[in-house]
Design an enzyme around this catalytic site. Structure first.
Site, PDB file in Angstrom:
ATOM      1  N   ARG A   1      -9.158   1.624   8.947  1.00  0.00           N
ATOM      2  CA  ARG A   1      -8.819   0.252   9.320  1.00  0.00           C
ATOM      3  C   ARG A   1      -9.932  -0.400  10.129  1.00  0.00           C
ATOM      4  O   ARG A   1      -9.809  -1.559  10.512  1.00  0.00           O
ATOM      5  CB  ARG A   1      -7.554   0.266  10.166  1.00  0.00           C
ATOM      6  CG  ARG A   1      -6.277  -0.109   9.382  1.00  0.00           C
ATOM      7  CD  ARG A   1      -5.140  -0.026  10.353  1.00  0.00           C
ATOM      8  NE  ARG A   1      -3.986  -0.770  10.033  1.00  0.00           N
ATOM      9  CZ  ARG A   1      -2.897  -0.283   9.439  1.00  0.00           C
ATOM     10  NH1 ARG A   1      -2.888   0.958   8.998  1.00  0.00           N
ATOM     11  NH2 ARG A   1      -1.839  -1.035   9.271  1.00  0.00           N
TER      12      ARG A   1
ATOM     13  N   LYS B   1       0.832  -1.219   0.000  1.00  0.00           N
ATOM     14  CA  LYS B   1       0.000   0.000   0.000  1.00  0.00           C
ATOM     15  C   LYS B   1       0.865   1.266   0.000  1.00  0.00           C
ATOM     16  O   LYS B   1       0.597   2.203  -0.744  1.00  0.00           O
ATOM     17  CB  LYS B   1      -0.926   0.047   1.234  1.00  0.00           C
ATOM     18  CG  LYS B   1      -1.871  -1.115   1.368  1.00  0.00           C
ATOM     19  CD  LYS B   1      -2.842  -0.927   2.534  1.00  0.00           C
ATOM     20  CE  LYS B   1      -2.187  -0.847   3.894  1.00  0.00           C
ATOM     21  NZ  LYS B   1      -1.524  -2.093   4.339  1.00  0.00           N
TER      22      LYS B   1
ATOM     23  N   ARG C   1      -0.454  -8.291  13.725  1.00  0.00           N
ATOM     24  CA  ARG C   1      -0.937  -7.301  12.751  1.00  0.00           C
ATOM     25  C   ARG C   1      -1.881  -7.958  11.739  1.00  0.00           C
ATOM     26  O   ARG C   1      -2.877  -7.360  11.333  1.00  0.00           O
ATOM     27  CB  ARG C   1       0.247  -6.635  12.036  1.00  0.00           C
ATOM     28  CG  ARG C   1       1.002  -5.678  12.965  1.00  0.00           C
ATOM     29  CD  ARG C   1       2.382  -5.331  12.436  1.00  0.00           C
ATOM     30  NE  ARG C   1       2.345  -4.528  11.244  1.00  0.00           N
ATOM     31  CZ  ARG C   1       3.390  -4.371  10.419  1.00  0.00           C
ATOM     32  NH1 ARG C   1       4.528  -4.972  10.677  1.00  0.00           N
ATOM     33  NH2 ARG C   1       3.290  -3.601   9.360  1.00  0.00           N
TER      34      ARG C   1
ATOM     35  N   ARG D   1      11.970  -6.446   5.101  1.00  0.00           N
ATOM     36  CA  ARG D   1      12.084  -5.093   4.545  1.00  0.00           C
ATOM     37  C   ARG D   1      12.822  -4.122   5.471  1.00  0.00           C
ATOM     38  O   ARG D   1      12.789  -4.269   6.694  1.00  0.00           O
ATOM     39  CB  ARG D   1      10.724  -4.535   4.125  1.00  0.00           C
ATOM     40  CG  ARG D   1       9.814  -4.157   5.243  1.00  0.00           C
ATOM     41  CD  ARG D   1       8.476  -3.654   4.698  1.00  0.00           C
ATOM     42  NE  ARG D   1       7.542  -3.420   5.769  1.00  0.00           N
ATOM     43  CZ  ARG D   1       6.266  -3.095   5.601  1.00  0.00           C
ATOM     44  NH1 ARG D   1       5.764  -2.974   4.391  1.00  0.00           N
ATOM     45  NH2 ARG D   1       5.488  -2.888   6.640  1.00  0.00           N
TER      46      ARG D   1
HETATM   47  P1  AMP Z   1       1.166   0.778   8.842  1.00  0.00           P
HETATM   48  O1  AMP Z   1       2.405   1.565   8.565  1.00  0.00           O
HETATM   49  O2  AMP Z   1      -0.014   1.229   8.042  1.00  0.00           O
HETATM   50  O3  AMP Z   1       1.396  -0.719   8.752  1.00  0.00           O
HETATM   51  O4  AMP Z   1       0.760   1.083  10.371  1.00  0.00           O
HETATM   52  C1  AMP Z   1       1.636   0.751  11.420  1.00  0.00           C
HETATM   53  C2  AMP Z   1       0.858   0.693  12.736  1.00  0.00           C
HETATM   54  O5  AMP Z   1       0.285   1.985  13.013  1.00  0.00           O
HETATM   55  C3  AMP Z   1      -0.315  -0.268  12.746  1.00  0.00           C
HETATM   56  O6  AMP Z   1       0.068  -1.610  13.053  1.00  0.00           O
HETATM   57  C4  AMP Z   1      -1.196   0.347  13.852  1.00  0.00           C
HETATM   58  O7  AMP Z   1      -0.687   0.069  15.139  1.00  0.00           O
HETATM   59  C5  AMP Z   1      -1.005   1.846  13.602  1.00  0.00           C
HETATM   60  N1  AMP Z   1      -2.004   2.395  12.638  1.00  0.00           N
HETATM   61  C6  AMP Z   1      -1.770   2.929  11.416  1.00  0.00           C
HETATM   62  N2  AMP Z   1      -2.903   3.336  10.844  1.00  0.00           N
HETATM   63  C7  AMP Z   1      -3.897   3.054  11.718  1.00  0.00           C
HETATM   64  C8  AMP Z   1      -5.316   3.204  11.696  1.00  0.00           C
HETATM   65  N3  AMP Z   1      -5.953   3.739  10.639  1.00  0.00           N
HETATM   66  N4  AMP Z   1      -6.007   2.782  12.794  1.00  0.00           N
HETATM   67  C9  AMP Z   1      -5.398   2.251  13.865  1.00  0.00           C
HETATM   68  N5  AMP Z   1      -4.070   2.062  13.942  1.00  0.00           N
HETATM   69  C10 AMP Z   1      -3.318   2.454  12.880  1.00  0.00           C
END
Ligand code: AMP
Length: 216
Positions: free
Chosen positions: A89, A14, A173, A128
Protein backbone atom coordinates in the site's frame (compact mmCIF):
# COMPACT_ATOMS: atom_id res chain seq x y z
CA UNK A 1 6.07 -19.05 -9.12
CA UNK A 2 3.08 -16.78 -9.77
CA UNK A 3 2.76 -13.68 -7.61
CA UNK A 4 -0.29 -11.56 -8.37
CA UNK A 5 -1.24 -8.28 -6.75
CA UNK A 6 -4.87 -7.17 -6.83
CA UNK A 7 -4.68 -3.41 -6.68
CA UNK A 8 -7.27 -0.72 -6.07
CA UNK A 9 -8.99 1.54 -3.55
CA UNK A 10 -11.11 0.21 -0.65
CA UNK A 11 -14.35 -1.24 -2.02
CA UNK A 12 -12.92 -2.02 -5.47
CA UNK A 13 -13.55 -5.76 -4.97
CA UNK A 14 -9.96 -6.89 -4.26
CA UNK A 15 -10.90 -9.30 -1.46
CA UNK A 16 -13.71 -10.98 -3.39
CA UNK A 17 -11.67 -11.30 -6.56
CA UNK A 18 -8.51 -12.43 -4.73
CA UNK A 19 -10.48 -15.37 -3.26
CA UNK A 20 -11.92 -16.35 -6.66
CA UNK A 21 -8.52 -16.11 -8.37
CA UNK A 22 -6.61 -17.94 -5.63
CA UNK A 23 -9.13 -20.83 -5.77
CA UNK A 24 -9.01 -20.96 -9.54
CA UNK A 25 -5.21 -21.00 -9.85
CA UNK A 26 -4.49 -22.96 -6.66
CA UNK A 27 -2.60 -20.02 -5.13
CA UNK A 28 -2.50 -18.82 -1.51
CA UNK A 29 -4.60 -15.72 -0.77
CA UNK A 30 -2.72 -13.29 1.39
CA UNK A 31 -4.96 -10.49 2.69
CA UNK A 32 -3.24 -8.09 5.08
CA UNK A 33 -6.60 -6.54 6.10
CA UNK A 34 -7.94 -9.99 7.11
CA UNK A 35 -4.71 -10.79 8.97
CA UNK A 36 -4.88 -7.50 10.87
CA UNK A 37 -8.58 -7.97 11.73
CA UNK A 38 -7.75 -11.43 13.11
CA UNK A 39 -4.93 -9.92 15.21
CA UNK A 40 -7.31 -7.24 16.53
CA UNK A 41 -10.00 -9.82 17.37
CA UNK A 42 -7.52 -12.04 19.24
CA UNK A 43 -5.99 -9.00 20.97
CA UNK A 44 -2.39 -9.87 20.10
CA UNK A 45 0.27 -7.15 20.71
CA UNK A 46 0.16 -6.40 16.97
CA UNK A 47 -3.65 -6.24 17.04
CA UNK A 48 -3.56 -3.78 19.93
CA UNK A 49 -1.20 -1.51 17.96
CA UNK A 50 -3.26 -1.72 14.76
CA UNK A 51 -6.76 -1.34 16.23
CA UNK A 52 -7.01 2.47 16.52
CA UNK A 53 -5.09 3.09 13.31
CA UNK A 54 -7.53 0.88 11.38
CA UNK A 55 -10.57 2.44 13.04
CA UNK A 56 -9.37 5.86 11.85
CA UNK A 57 -8.87 4.58 8.28
CA UNK A 58 -5.12 5.24 8.36
CA UNK A 59 -2.29 2.93 7.33
CA UNK A 60 -0.47 0.63 9.75
CA UNK A 61 3.33 1.40 9.73
CA UNK A 62 5.36 -0.15 6.92
CA UNK A 63 7.77 -2.10 9.19
CA UNK A 64 4.85 -3.96 10.83
CA UNK A 65 3.31 -4.81 7.46
CA UNK A 66 6.58 -5.90 5.87
CA UNK A 67 7.35 -8.21 8.83
CA UNK A 68 3.89 -9.71 8.53
CA UNK A 69 4.45 -10.55 4.86
CA UNK A 70 7.98 -11.84 5.55
CA UNK A 71 6.71 -14.24 8.22
CA UNK A 72 4.01 -15.48 5.91
CA UNK A 73 6.47 -16.09 3.08
CA UNK A 74 8.84 -17.91 5.45
CA UNK A 75 6.03 -20.15 6.73
CA UNK A 76 5.91 -21.97 3.39
CA UNK A 77 2.17 -21.33 2.90
CA UNK A 78 3.00 -19.25 -0.18
CA UNK A 79 5.45 -21.64 -1.81
CA UNK A 80 3.22 -22.37 -4.85
CA UNK A 81 2.62 -18.67 -5.45
CA UNK A 82 0.16 -16.20 -3.99
CA UNK A 83 -2.43 -13.51 -4.59
CA UNK A 84 -1.97 -10.35 -2.56
CA UNK A 85 -5.02 -8.36 -1.41
CA UNK A 86 -4.25 -5.06 0.35
CA UNK A 87 -0.46 -5.21 0.12
CA UNK A 88 1.65 -3.33 -0.87
CA UNK A 89 0.00 0.00 0.00
CA UNK A 90 3.07 2.28 -0.08
CA UNK A 91 6.14 2.54 -2.28
CA UNK A 92 8.30 1.45 0.71
CA UNK A 93 6.20 -1.73 1.06
CA UNK A 94 6.51 -2.43 -2.69
CA UNK A 95 10.29 -2.02 -2.55
CA UNK A 96 10.53 -4.32 0.48
CA UNK A 97 8.37 -6.91 -1.30
CA UNK A 98 10.62 -6.78 -4.38
CA UNK A 99 13.68 -7.29 -2.16
CA UNK A 100 12.12 -10.29 -0.39
CA UNK A 101 11.10 -11.85 -3.70
CA UNK A 102 14.53 -11.24 -5.19
CA UNK A 103 16.11 -13.16 -2.29
CA UNK A 104 13.94 -16.10 -3.42
CA UNK A 105 14.76 -15.58 -7.11
CA UNK A 106 11.27 -14.47 -8.04
CA UNK A 107 9.36 -11.29 -8.86
CA UNK A 108 5.82 -9.90 -9.09
CA UNK A 109 4.10 -11.49 -12.11
CA UNK A 110 1.06 -9.20 -12.50
CA UNK A 111 -0.43 -6.16 -10.80
CA UNK A 112 -4.13 -6.07 -11.71
CA UNK A 113 -5.80 -2.75 -11.01
CA UNK A 114 -9.57 -2.73 -10.41
CA UNK A 115 -11.03 0.58 -11.58
CA UNK A 116 -14.16 1.78 -9.79
CA UNK A 117 -15.33 5.39 -9.42
CA UNK A 118 -15.44 7.08 -5.99
CA UNK A 119 -19.26 7.35 -5.54
CA UNK A 120 -19.57 3.61 -6.25
CA UNK A 121 -16.73 2.78 -3.80
CA UNK A 122 -18.49 4.67 -0.99
CA UNK A 123 -21.84 3.04 -1.86
CA UNK A 124 -20.29 -0.44 -1.83
CA UNK A 125 -18.36 0.00 1.41
CA UNK A 126 -21.12 1.75 3.38
CA UNK A 127 -23.60 -1.05 2.58
CA UNK A 128 -21.50 -4.16 2.95
CA UNK A 129 -21.70 -6.73 5.74
CA UNK A 130 -20.97 -10.41 6.16
CA UNK A 131 -22.14 -13.56 7.89
CA UNK A 132 -20.47 -13.67 11.32
CA UNK A 133 -20.33 -17.44 11.09
CA UNK A 134 -19.02 -18.32 7.59
CA UNK A 135 -17.91 -14.92 6.25
CA UNK A 136 -20.24 -14.89 3.20
CA UNK A 137 -20.45 -11.29 1.96
CA UNK A 138 -23.70 -9.30 1.54
CA UNK A 139 -24.79 -5.75 0.71
CA UNK A 140 -27.80 -3.67 1.81
CA UNK A 141 -28.72 -2.88 -1.81
CA UNK A 142 -26.75 -5.14 -4.14
CA UNK A 143 -26.78 -8.56 -2.46
CA UNK A 144 -29.37 -9.30 0.20
CA UNK A 145 -29.80 -12.81 1.65
CA UNK A 146 -32.62 -14.75 -0.11
CA UNK A 147 -34.42 -15.03 3.21
CA UNK A 148 -34.28 -11.83 5.25
CA UNK A 149 -31.75 -12.15 8.13
CA UNK A 150 -30.60 -15.68 7.24
CA UNK A 151 -27.25 -16.46 5.60
CA UNK A 152 -27.71 -18.18 2.20
CA UNK A 153 -24.50 -20.14 2.64
CA UNK A 154 -24.76 -21.53 6.19
CA UNK A 155 -28.18 -20.57 7.65
CA UNK A 156 -26.69 -18.46 10.47
CA UNK A 157 -28.69 -15.42 11.63
CA UNK A 158 -25.61 -13.57 12.91
CA UNK A 159 -24.15 -10.84 10.71
CA UNK A 160 -21.38 -8.31 11.25
CA UNK A 161 -20.11 -5.07 9.72
CA UNK A 162 -16.51 -3.93 9.67
CA UNK A 163 -15.95 -1.02 12.06
CA UNK A 164 -14.19 0.96 9.33
CA UNK A 165 -16.98 0.46 6.76
CA UNK A 166 -18.78 3.75 7.34
CA UNK A 167 -18.91 6.91 5.23
CA UNK A 168 -16.70 8.96 7.58
CA UNK A 169 -13.83 6.47 7.86
CA UNK A 170 -14.18 5.68 4.18
CA UNK A 171 -13.28 9.31 3.35
CA UNK A 172 -10.00 8.90 5.29
CA UNK A 173 -9.34 5.49 3.68
CA UNK A 174 -9.80 6.99 0.23
CA UNK A 175 -7.43 9.85 1.10
CA UNK A 176 -4.85 7.30 2.27
CA UNK A 177 -5.32 5.44 -1.01
CA UNK A 178 -4.80 8.51 -3.23
CA UNK A 179 -1.92 9.92 -1.17
CA UNK A 180 0.04 6.79 -0.28
CA UNK A 181 -1.09 3.89 -2.47
CA UNK A 182 -1.86 5.38 -5.91
CA UNK A 183 1.86 6.36 -6.36
CA UNK A 184 2.46 2.62 -6.80
CA UNK A 185 0.78 2.75 -10.20
CA UNK A 186 3.74 4.42 -11.98
CA UNK A 187 6.10 2.18 -9.95
CA UNK A 188 4.54 -1.00 -11.38
CA UNK A 189 3.89 0.52 -14.82
CA UNK A 190 7.61 1.15 -15.15
CA UNK A 191 8.23 -2.53 -14.39
CA UNK A 192 5.80 -3.54 -17.19
CA UNK A 193 3.57 -5.67 -14.93
CA UNK A 194 0.52 -3.37 -14.58
CA UNK A 195 -2.87 -4.16 -16.19
CA UNK A 196 -6.28 -2.60 -15.56
CA UNK A 197 -9.74 -4.10 -15.40
CA UNK A 198 -13.09 -2.29 -15.26
CA UNK A 199 -14.28 -3.08 -11.73
CA UNK A 200 -17.77 -1.57 -12.12
CA UNK A 201 -19.43 -4.55 -13.83
CA UNK A 202 -20.67 -7.85 -12.47
CA UNK A 203 -18.48 -10.14 -10.34
CA UNK A 204 -18.34 -13.02 -12.85
CA UNK A 205 -17.28 -10.83 -15.79
CA UNK A 206 -14.63 -9.12 -13.68
CA UNK A 207 -13.30 -12.53 -12.53
CA UNK A 208 -13.02 -13.63 -16.16
CA UNK A 209 -11.09 -10.50 -17.12
CA UNK A 210 -8.71 -10.95 -14.14
CA UNK A 211 -8.23 -14.63 -14.86
CA UNK A 212 -7.35 -13.89 -18.47
CA UNK A 213 -4.55 -11.53 -17.38
CA UNK A 214 -3.32 -13.76 -14.52
CA UNK A 215 -3.04 -16.79 -16.81
CA UNK A 216 -0.67 -15.06 -19.24
P1 AMP B 1 -8.43 -3.68 3.96
O1 AMP B 1 -9.20 -4.83 4.50
O2 AMP B 1 -7.41 -4.07 2.94
O3 AMP B 1 -9.33 -2.55 3.48
O4 AMP B 1 -7.57 -3.08 5.18
C1 AMP B 1 -8.21 -2.57 6.32
C2 AMP B 1 -7.25 -1.66 7.09
O5 AMP B 1 -6.10 -2.42 7.51
C3 AMP B 1 -6.68 -0.51 6.28
O6 AMP B 1 -7.54 0.63 6.26
C4 AMP B 1 -5.37 -0.22 7.05
O7 AMP B 1 -5.62 0.46 8.26
C5 AMP B 1 -4.92 -1.64 7.42
N1 AMP B 1 -4.05 -2.25 6.37
C6 AMP B 1 -4.31 -3.34 5.62
N2 AMP B 1 -3.29 -3.61 4.79
C7 AMP B 1 -2.35 -2.66 5.02
C8 AMP B 1 -1.07 -2.37 4.46
N3 AMP B 1 -0.55 -3.12 3.48
N4 AMP B 1 -0.41 -1.29 4.96
C9 AMP B 1 -0.90 -0.52 5.94
N5 AMP B 1 -2.11 -0.73 6.50
C10 AMP B 1 -2.84 -1.79 6.05
Amino acid sequence: MKIIILFGPPGAGKGTQASVLADKLGLYKLSTGDMLREAVASETPLGKKAKDIMAKGELVPDNIMVNMIRECMQSGACRNGFVLDGFPRTVAQAEALDEMLKENNCAVSHVIRLEVDDPMLVERVAGRYSCASCGEGYHDSFKKPKEDGVCDACGSTDFSRRKDDNRETMTRRLEAYYEQTAPLLPYYKAKGVLSSVDGMGNIVEISQAINEIASR
